[in-house]
Design a protein around this motif. Structure first.
Motif, mmCIF file in Angstrom:
data_model
loop_
_atom_site.group_PDB
_atom_site.id
_atom_site.type_symbol
_atom_site.label_atom_id
_atom_site.label_comp_id
_atom_site.label_asym_id
_atom_site.label_seq_id
_atom_site.Cartn_x
_atom_site.Cartn_y
_atom_site.Cartn_z
ATOM 1 N N GLU A 5 2.520 25.453 -44.217
ATOM 2 C CA GLU A 5 2.568 24.196 -44.980
ATOM 3 C C GLU A 5 1.336 23.347 -44.682
ATOM 4 O O GLU A 5 0.755 22.739 -45.586
ATOM 5 N N TYR A 6 0.940 23.297 -43.426
ATOM 6 C CA TYR A 6 -0.244 22.534 -43.044
ATOM 7 C C TYR A 6 -1.496 23.138 -43.679
ATOM 8 O O TYR A 6 -2.366 22.410 -44.160
ATOM 9 N N LEU A 7 -1.587 24.466 -43.711
ATOM 10 C CA LEU A 7 -2.717 25.129 -44.364
ATOM 11 C C LEU A 7 -2.785 24.759 -45.844
ATOM 12 O O LEU A 7 -3.871 24.491 -46.374
ATOM 13 N N THR A 8 -1.649 24.737 -46.503
ATOM 14 C CA THR A 8 -1.609 24.372 -47.920
ATOM 15 C C THR A 8 -2.089 22.944 -48.111
ATOM 16 O O THR A 8 -2.911 22.661 -48.997
ATOM 17 N N ARG A 9 -1.613 22.034 -47.274
ATOM 18 C CA ARG A 9 -2.021 20.630 -47.383
ATOM 19 C C ARG A 9 -3.511 20.466 -47.103
ATOM 20 O O ARG A 9 -4.217 19.732 -47.801
ATOM 21 N N LEU A 10 -4.020 21.164 -46.095
ATOM 22 C CA LEU A 10 -5.458 21.099 -45.790
ATOM 23 C C LEU A 10 -6.287 21.602 -46.964
ATOM 24 O O LEU A 10 -7.316 21.012 -47.302
ATOM 25 N N THR A 11 -5.838 22.691 -47.566
ATOM 26 C CA THR A 11 -6.559 23.242 -48.714
ATOM 27 C C THR A 11 -6.582 22.232 -49.861
ATOM 28 O O THR A 11 -7.624 22.027 -50.493
ATOM 29 N N GLU A 12 -5.458 21.593 -50.122
ATOM 30 C CA GLU A 12 -5.400 20.581 -51.182
ATOM 31 C C GLU A 12 -6.349 19.421 -50.899
ATOM 32 O O GLU A 12 -7.058 18.945 -51.787
ATOM 33 N N GLU A 13 -6.384 18.972 -49.653
ATOM 34 C CA GLU A 13 -7.276 17.870 -49.287
ATOM 35 C C GLU A 13 -8.747 18.282 -49.384
ATOM 36 O O GLU A 13 -9.593 17.495 -49.795
ATOM 37 N N ALA A 14 -9.043 19.529 -49.040
ATOM 38 C CA ALA A 14 -10.418 20.024 -49.152
ATOM 39 C C ALA A 14 -10.858 20.054 -50.611
ATOM 40 O O ALA A 14 -12.000 19.695 -50.934
ATOM 41 N N VAL A 15 -9.957 20.438 -51.502
ATOM 42 C CA VAL A 15 -10.262 20.461 -52.930
ATOM 43 C C VAL A 15 -10.499 19.039 -53.440
ATOM 44 O O VAL A 15 -11.452 18.785 -54.194
ATOM 45 N N ILE A 16 -9.672 18.097 -53.014
ATOM 46 C CA ILE A 16 -9.840 16.695 -53.417
ATOM 47 C C ILE A 16 -11.197 16.173 -52.954
ATOM 48 O O ILE A 16 -11.913 15.509 -53.715
ATOM 49 N N LEU A 17 -11.563 16.482 -51.714
ATOM 50 C CA LEU A 17 -12.850 16.047 -51.194
ATOM 51 C C LEU A 17 -14.001 16.653 -51.986
ATOM 52 O O LEU A 17 -14.954 15.963 -52.351
ATOM 53 N N GLN A 18 -13.907 17.945 -52.281
ATOM 54 C CA GLN A 18 -14.976 18.608 -53.044
ATOM 55 C C GLN A 18 -15.105 18.011 -54.441
ATOM 56 O O GLN A 18 -16.213 17.812 -54.940
ATOM 57 N N LYS A 19 -13.973 17.709 -55.082
ATOM 58 C CA LYS A 19 -14.016 17.080 -56.403
ATOM 59 C C LYS A 19 -14.662 15.707 -56.331
ATOM 60 O O LYS A 19 -15.450 15.336 -57.205
ATOM 61 N N ALA A 20 -14.324 14.946 -55.292
ATOM 62 C CA ALA A 20 -14.919 13.614 -55.137
ATOM 63 C C ALA A 20 -16.426 13.713 -54.931
ATOM 64 O O ALA A 20 -17.196 12.954 -55.525
ATOM 65 N N ILE A 21 -16.859 14.661 -54.115
ATOM 66 C CA ILE A 21 -18.293 14.850 -53.870
ATOM 67 C C ILE A 21 -18.994 15.268 -55.157
ATOM 68 O O ILE A 21 -20.058 14.743 -55.498
ATOM 69 N N SER A 22 -18.393 16.202 -55.890
ATOM 70 C CA SER A 22 -18.981 16.657 -57.154
ATOM 71 C C SER A 22 -19.084 15.509 -58.152
ATOM 72 O O SER A 22 -20.084 15.381 -58.862
ATOM 73 N N HIS A 23 -18.059 14.697 -58.206
ATOM 74 C CA HIS A 23 -18.046 13.552 -59.124
ATOM 75 C C HIS A 23 -19.161 12.570 -58.775
ATOM 76 O O HIS A 23 -19.889 12.100 -59.644
ATOM 77 N N ILE A 24 -19.316 12.280 -57.499
ATOM 78 C CA ILE A 24 -20.334 11.322 -57.055
ATOM 79 C C ILE A 24 -21.732 11.868 -57.310
ATOM 80 O O ILE A 24 -22.611 11.154 -57.787
ATOM 81 N N THR A 25 -21.949 13.133 -56.996
ATOM 82 C CA THR A 25 -23.294 13.701 -57.141
ATOM 83 C C THR A 25 -23.674 13.986 -58.587
ATOM 84 O O THR A 25 -24.852 14.097 -58.895
#
Length: 141
Positions: free
Chosen positions: A84-104
Motif C-alpha cells: 500500500e505504501y509503494l502504491t501511495r509513493l508511486t502516486e505521489e511521484a507521478v503527481i510531482l512529475q506532472k507538476a514539474i512538467s507543467h511548470i517547465t
C-alpha cells in the motif's frame, strides 16, 4: 534510533546519515534479507518521501517489500502495508512529475495539484522506535 529522533526533529540530512549507517549495520549483523533490514529500508523510504525524493523512497520501499514477501509471504499484514505504501509513493511521484512538467512547459493550463511532502508525526516515529527496539505493545481487553 538516533536517525529516527533526528527525523522527528526534521533534520533530514543528518537523519539520513544515521539511517544509511543503520541499514549497513542491519545487513552486516542480521543479513540483507532479514525483517530488521526491511525495516531499515522502510524508515529510509519515509525520510526520502518527506524530502520529496520519491525515486529513492520507492527504491528503498521496493527492497523492503521484496524482503517482506520472501520472509512472511504475500498475505501478511506487513507485506500488505508495504505494498500500500509503494502504491501511495508511486502516486505521489507521478503527481510531482506532472507538476514539474507543467511548470517547465510554460503553458497555461488547468491547475496541477502539488505533491504532498509529509512531515513526521510523533505517533508514527514512536511506533518506528518501538519496532526498532523490539518493543511490542499488546492491547489489554
Amino acid at each position: 534510533m538516533l536517525g529516527l529522533v533526528l527525523y522527528d526533529l526534521m533534520e533530514f540530512e543528518l537523519s539520513l546519515k544515521f539511517l544509511r549507517e543503520a541499514l549497513s549495520l542491519t545487513s552486516k549483523y542480521y543479513g540483507a534479507k532479514s525483517l530488521k533490514h526491511a525495516h531499515s529500508h522502510h524508515v529510509l523510504a519515509t525520510v526520502y518521501e518527506s524530502k520529496g525524493e520519491f525515486q529513492l523512497a520507492l527504491q528503498h520501499e521496493k527492497e523492503a517489500n521484496l524482503i517482506h514477501k520472501k520472509q512472511v509471504g504475500e498475505n501478511s499484514d506487513s507485506t500488505k502495508k508495504s505494498s500500500e505504501y509503494l502504491t501511495r509513493l508511486t502516486e505521489e511521484a507521478v503527481i510531482l512529475q506532472k507538476a514539474i512538467s507543467h511548470i517547465t512547459s510554460g503553458k497555461p493550463s488547468a491547475r496541477v495539484s502539488p505533491p504532498r511532502f509529509p512531515i513526521p508525526s510523533h505517533h508514527v516515529i514512536l511506533q518506528q522506535l518501538n519496532q526498532t527496539c523490539g518493543i511490542t505493545f499488546i492491547p489489554l481487553r
